[in-house]
Design a protein around this motif. Structure first.
Motif, PDB file in Angstrom:
ATOM      1  N   PHE A  16       2.485  -9.459  -9.059  1.00 47.93           N
ATOM      2  CA  PHE A  16       1.702  -8.761  -8.037  1.00 47.93           C
ATOM      3  C   PHE A  16       0.309  -8.370  -8.535  1.00 47.93           C
ATOM      4  O   PHE A  16      -0.457  -7.750  -7.804  1.00 47.93           O
ATOM      5  N   GLU A 150      -4.124  -3.028   0.224  1.00 49.16           N
ATOM      6  CA  GLU A 150      -3.572  -4.385   0.226  1.00 49.16           C
ATOM      7  C   GLU A 150      -2.244  -4.446  -0.533  1.00 49.16           C
ATOM      8  O   GLU A 150      -1.267  -5.021  -0.043  1.00 49.16           O
ATOM      9  N   ALA A 151      -2.190  -3.843  -1.712  1.00 51.25           N
ATOM     10  CA  ALA A 151      -0.946  -3.835  -2.501  1.00 51.25           C
ATOM     11  C   ALA A 151       0.151  -3.087  -1.753  1.00 51.25           C
ATOM     12  O   ALA A 151       1.306  -3.530  -1.705  1.00 51.25           O
ATOM     13  N   SER A 153       0.415  -2.621   1.480  1.00 48.33           N
ATOM     14  CA  SER A 153       0.815  -3.411   2.641  1.00 48.33           C
ATOM     15  C   SER A 153       1.769  -4.532   2.233  1.00 48.33           C
ATOM     16  O   SER A 153       2.772  -4.784   2.912  1.00 48.33           O
ATOM     17  N   GLU A 154       1.466  -5.209   1.133  1.00 50.27           N
ATOM     18  CA  GLU A 154       2.338  -6.283   0.641  1.00 50.27           C
ATOM     19  C   GLU A 154       3.726  -5.735   0.288  1.00 50.27           C
ATOM     20  O   GLU A 154       4.745  -6.337   0.624  1.00 50.27           O
ATOM     21  N   GLU A 157       5.672  -4.880   3.476  1.00 51.65           N
ATOM     22  CA  GLU A 157       6.163  -6.084   4.138  1.00 51.65           C
ATOM     23  C   GLU A 157       7.416  -6.622   3.437  1.00 51.65           C
ATOM     24  O   GLU A 157       8.381  -7.014   4.090  1.00 51.65           O
TER      25      GLU A 157
END
Length: 175
Positions: A16, A150-151, A153-154, A157
């Motif tokens: 990641f 962004e991290a 959100s990933e 998900e």
């Protein structure tokens, strides 16, 4: 609470974030608070003179017991919380312990009876923006995740793709 389905296992093969082999270089790039997921990662951070705000350990590395040297270093002064978390799952106890540890003023070690491998995902959701999560990438080194939108959100998900009540898990992790 959540279980990793077999068809999602491949989603965790790629790191990641950047992979480091030197803890001091990693620490120079890390934000605060810092969460370490894994025994060997925690060992290397402590050997470099840094106590993570939260360390999640299970006494294992790559399904084998850690060495006596690593175990001695992991047996530090930080406050310890014990939780159960079966392999390929995220238990409610682990999620709550992670949130409580991040809210604590003192460094905390979460000792997992079972397996801590998936703890990276909830850590990426729970750590405030600007903080970091570090975990081991077998055979490669330590992965540094700088927590930003962004991290987070990933991670959200991926958590939603696990079997179980992901919305309850997310509500535990997010204020």
């Amino acid at each position: 609470m959540l279980r990793l389905p077999d068809d999602l296992r491949g989603a965790f093969k790629e790191p990641f974030g950047p992979v480091y082999t030197d803890a001091e270089r990693l620490l120079a790039d890390a934000g605060t608070p810092l969460v370490a997921v894994g025994d060997v990662v925690t060992y290397h951070l402590r050997q470099a003179g840094h106590e993570p705000q939260v360390a999640v350990i299970d006494g294992q590395t790559e399904r084998e017991a850690v060495s006596d040297e690593i175990a001695r270093v992991l047996d530090g002064e930080a406050h310890r919380v014990e939780v159960e978390n079966a392999q390929a799952t995220l238990s409610e106890d682990l999620l709550r312990a992670l949130v409580d540890a991040l809210d604590s003023a003192e460094p905390t070690v979460i000792v997992v009876e079972g397996e801590e491998d998936l703890a990276t995902l909830p850590a990426m959701v729970a750590v405030p923006t600007g903080g970091s999560v570090v975990y081991g990438q077998p055979g490669e080194g330590m992965v540094l995740v700088s927590v930003d939108d962004e991290a987070r959100s990933e991670a959200r998900e991926l958590l939603r793709r696990l079997d179980g009540d992901s919305e309850a898990a997310l509500s535990t992790l997010e204020p």
